[in-house]
Design a protein around this motif. Structure first.
Motif, PDB file in Angstrom:
ATOM      1  N   THR A   1      -3.617 -12.442  -6.802  1.00 49.62           N
ATOM      2  CA  THR A   1      -4.952 -12.577  -6.200  1.00 49.62           C
ATOM      3  C   THR A   1      -5.197 -11.552  -5.092  1.00 49.62           C
ATOM      4  N   ALA A   2      -4.276 -10.585  -4.940  1.00 45.17           N
ATOM      5  CA  ALA A   2      -4.488  -9.527  -3.954  1.00 45.17           C
ATOM      6  C   ALA A   2      -5.669  -8.661  -4.393  1.00 45.17           C
ATOM      7  N   PRO A   3      -6.371  -8.026  -3.455  1.00 46.22           N
ATOM      8  CA  PRO A   3      -7.518  -7.173  -3.810  1.00 46.22           C
ATOM      9  C   PRO A   3      -7.133  -6.142  -4.856  1.00 46.22           C
ATOM     10  N   PRO A   4      -7.921  -5.993  -5.927  1.00 48.72           N
ATOM     11  CA  PRO A   4      -7.600  -5.020  -6.977  1.00 48.72           C
ATOM     12  C   PRO A   4      -7.506  -3.602  -6.421  1.00 48.72           C
ATOM     13  N   GLY A   5      -6.570  -2.840  -6.964  1.00 51.17           N
ATOM     14  CA  GLY A   5      -6.413  -1.452  -6.559  1.00 51.17           C
ATOM     15  C   GLY A   5      -5.434  -1.235  -5.436  1.00 51.17           C
ATOM     16  N   ARG A   6      -5.013  -2.301  -4.755  1.00 53.38           N
ATOM     17  CA  ARG A   6      -4.082  -2.152  -3.639  1.00 53.38           C
ATOM     18  C   ARG A   6      -2.656  -2.348  -4.146  1.00 53.38           C
ATOM     19  N   PRO A   7      -1.750  -1.382  -3.908  1.00 52.36           N
ATOM     20  CA  PRO A   7      -0.354  -1.548  -4.361  1.00 52.36           C
ATOM     21  C   PRO A   7       0.317  -2.692  -3.607  1.00 52.36           C
ATOM     22  N   ILE A   8       1.115  -3.461  -4.338  1.00 56.88           N
ATOM     23  CA  ILE A   8       1.760  -4.618  -3.718  1.00 56.88           C
ATOM     24  C   ILE A   8       3.057  -4.927  -4.462  1.00 56.88           C
ATOM     25  N   SER A   9       4.038  -5.437  -3.759  1.00 57.80           N
ATOM     26  CA  SER A   9       5.320  -5.792  -4.369  1.00 57.80           C
ATOM     27  C   SER A   9       5.738  -7.170  -3.876  1.00 57.80           C
ATOM     28  N   MET A  10       6.743  -7.739  -4.547  1.00 56.04           N
ATOM     29  CA  MET A  10       7.204  -9.078  -4.191  1.00 56.04           C
ATOM     30  C   MET A  10       7.822  -9.092  -2.796  1.00 56.04           C
ATOM     31  N   SER A  11       8.564  -8.029  -2.444  1.00 56.19           N
ATOM     32  CA  SER A  11       9.184  -7.990  -1.120  1.00 56.19           C
ATOM     33  C   SER A  11       8.134  -7.882  -0.020  1.00 56.19           C
ATOM     34  N   MET A  12       7.067  -7.106  -0.272  1.00 53.13           N
ATOM     35  CA  MET A  12       5.980  -6.989   0.713  1.00 53.13           C
ATOM     36  C   MET A  12       5.338  -8.348   0.968  1.00 53.13           C
ATOM     37  N   VAL A  13       5.097  -9.078  -0.128  1.00 50.78           N
ATOM     38  CA  VAL A  13       4.464 -10.396  -0.002  1.00 50.78           C
ATOM     39  C   VAL A  13       5.377 -11.357   0.746  1.00 50.78           C
ATOM     40  N   ALA A  14       6.669 -11.357   0.406  1.00 50.42           N
ATOM     41  CA  ALA A  14       7.616 -12.281   1.046  1.00 50.42           C
ATOM     42  C   ALA A  14       7.700 -12.030   2.546  1.00 50.42           C
ATOM     43  N   PHE A  15       7.829 -10.746   2.953  1.00 56.59           N
ATOM     44  CA  PHE A  15       7.921 -10.429   4.382  1.00 56.59           C
ATOM     45  C   PHE A  15       6.624 -10.770   5.111  1.00 56.59           C
ATOM     46  N   SER A  16       5.494 -10.538   4.463  1.00 57.18           N
ATOM     47  CA  SER A  16       4.199 -10.853   5.075  1.00 57.18           C
ATOM     48  C   SER A  16       4.060 -12.349   5.332  1.00 57.18           C
ATOM     49  N   ILE A  17       4.460 -13.168   4.361  1.00 61.17           N
ATOM     50  CA  ILE A  17       4.369 -14.624   4.519  1.00 61.17           C
ATOM     51  C   ILE A  17       5.299 -15.097   5.633  1.00 61.17           C
ATOM     52  N   LEU A  18       6.524 -14.607   5.639  1.00 60.35           N
ATOM     53  CA  LEU A  18       7.492 -15.024   6.655  1.00 60.35           C
ATOM     54  C   LEU A  18       7.047 -14.604   8.056  1.00 60.35           C
TER      55      LEU A  18
END
Length: 397
Positions: A335-352
């Motif tokens: 559900t991240a904004p389309p066109g923006r690069p994203i990875s699982m590690s980025m998401v995990a660190f952001s949430i933490l």
């Protein structure tokens, strides 16, 4: 036994019949024994066996000679007597008694039997796939509103009570957004998953019959989940983007995803999805099968359908809670904004960093109440549906 019994319908034979068989076969067996390279004492030792193998053009090495001696249980005695050899030959079919005894003995002691090819009954696998697909499609259509609430909780910084308070604003149409790709994706992926699961179990049981049940369940669940999930991910991306309100309809979600991210956009969150699905189904199926065995043992009888459904619901709910962190990361990635690069590690660190460890368990409560009925239908419902299909197949004239 067929050669020794007195008549066709006899189920046993006596000492006289056995002696008669011995008298018939004794000359043939004795000739076969004396054709071997015997020692001066009339026995066979390792050196004589090696010579016999060499003369017959067979692999004459120490390992083969030891294997042939061990086969007749004489590895401790160090030599083979006529009595050992005769006992072995008496167990052979009559037509093998006239073959070269060196070949017969060598084959029996050293050639490993190859299991016949595993035949997978196509009808059974197709019925399993159909039962799995239908049960999951039905459960998905019924529980989709709870899935939408769970997705909105995970995709935003709002809490579960705050999302519940906004339900009148979301409306009935809003909670059913993304239901079409969800149902199609679940039917196809779970049909494939259950079909591969049953086929994998059949292969494992035939290839490795000594494997414990829990290992068979685990390996079959792993193989089937990886392949089945790969088919569902594009539908999952479309479903969650519709649920999160990024697009208004399926067509807009397909076009928008393609324009902003291309083909890879339909596979966003693949790693997180597999990290969620594989442990969920491996743990869920193993927990379901072991819980059924425990319940049958405690009750001392087969489970009623409603009891099977309850075990499936509990197994699915518990497996869902333990895999919630991967579900949260998958939802944020999809559900991240389309066109923006994203990875699982980025998401995990952001949430933490922003929400702490508990942020990884956002939506655990609605996920439990969403997955528990799904577990009842996917695990227990699938099993009951498969039994019903098998029963209807059996009564067809």
């Amino acid at each position: 036994m067929q050669r020794a019994r007195s008549h066709l319908f006899s189920k046993s034979f006596g000492w006289k019949q056995f002696l008669s068989l011995m008298e018939q076969q004794e000359p043939t067996i004795l000739r076969a024994y004396t054709s071997l390279c015997l020692s001066k004492s009339g026995t066979l030792q390792k050196s004589e066996i090696l010579t016999s193998l060499k003369n017959a053009g067979l692999p004459a090495n120490e390992d083969n000679a030891v294997a042939m001696m061990r086969f007749l249980d004489t590895d401790k005695e160090g030599s083979i007597s006529y009595g050992h050899f005769r006992n072995f030959m008496l167990l052979l079919p009559s037509d093998r008694l006239h073959d070269d005894p060196r070949n017969v003995w060598f084959e029996a002691a050293t050639v490993v039997a190859v299991a016949p090819p595993v035949e997978i009954p196509a009808g059974s696998v197709l019925r399993s796939a159909l039962a799995g697909g239908l049960s999951c499609a039905l459960s998905t259509s019924l529980m989709h509103p709870i899935d939408t609430i769970k997705t909105r909780v995970q995709a935003s910084t709002l809490s579960f009570p705050e999302i519940i308070a906004k339900l009148p604003e979301i409306g009935v149409r809003g909670v059913y957004k993304g239901s079409i790709p969800a149902i199609i994706g679940q039917f196809s992926s779970h049909g494939l998953r259950t079909g591969i699961f049953e086929a994998s179990k059949l292969v494992l049981i035939n290839v490795a019959p000594t494997l414990p049940d829990i290992q068979v369940q685990s390996v079959a669940s792993f193989c089937s989940t990886v392949l089945g999930t790969a088919v569902r991910i594009p539908c999952e991306v479309l479903k969650q983007r519709l649920q999160a309100g990024l697009f208004d309809n399926v067509g807009g979600a397909i076009i928008g995803t393609w324009q902003h991210d291309g083909l890879k956009g339909f596979f966003r969150g693949t790693g997180a999805t597999l990290c969620r699905e594989v442990p969920f189904y491996v743990a869920g199926m193993c927990l379901y099968e072991e819980s059924k065995k425990l319940a049958r043992h405690l009750l001392g009888r087969e489970l009623e359908p409603w009891e099977t459904i309850f075990v499936g619901a509990l197994s699915g709910g518990l497996a869902a809670v333990t895999t919630t962190p991967f579900d949260v990361m998958k939802t944020r990635m999809m559900t991240a904004p389309p066109g923006r690069p994203i990875s699982m590690s980025m998401v995990a660190f952001s949430i933490l960093r922003r929400e702490g460890p508990l942020g990884l368990f956002k939506g655990a409560v609605p996920r439990f109440f969403w997955i528990a009925p799904l577990g009842a239908m996917n695990f227990a419902g699938y099993e009951l549906a498969r039994k019903a299909l098998n029963k209807s197949e059996a009564i067809v004239p």
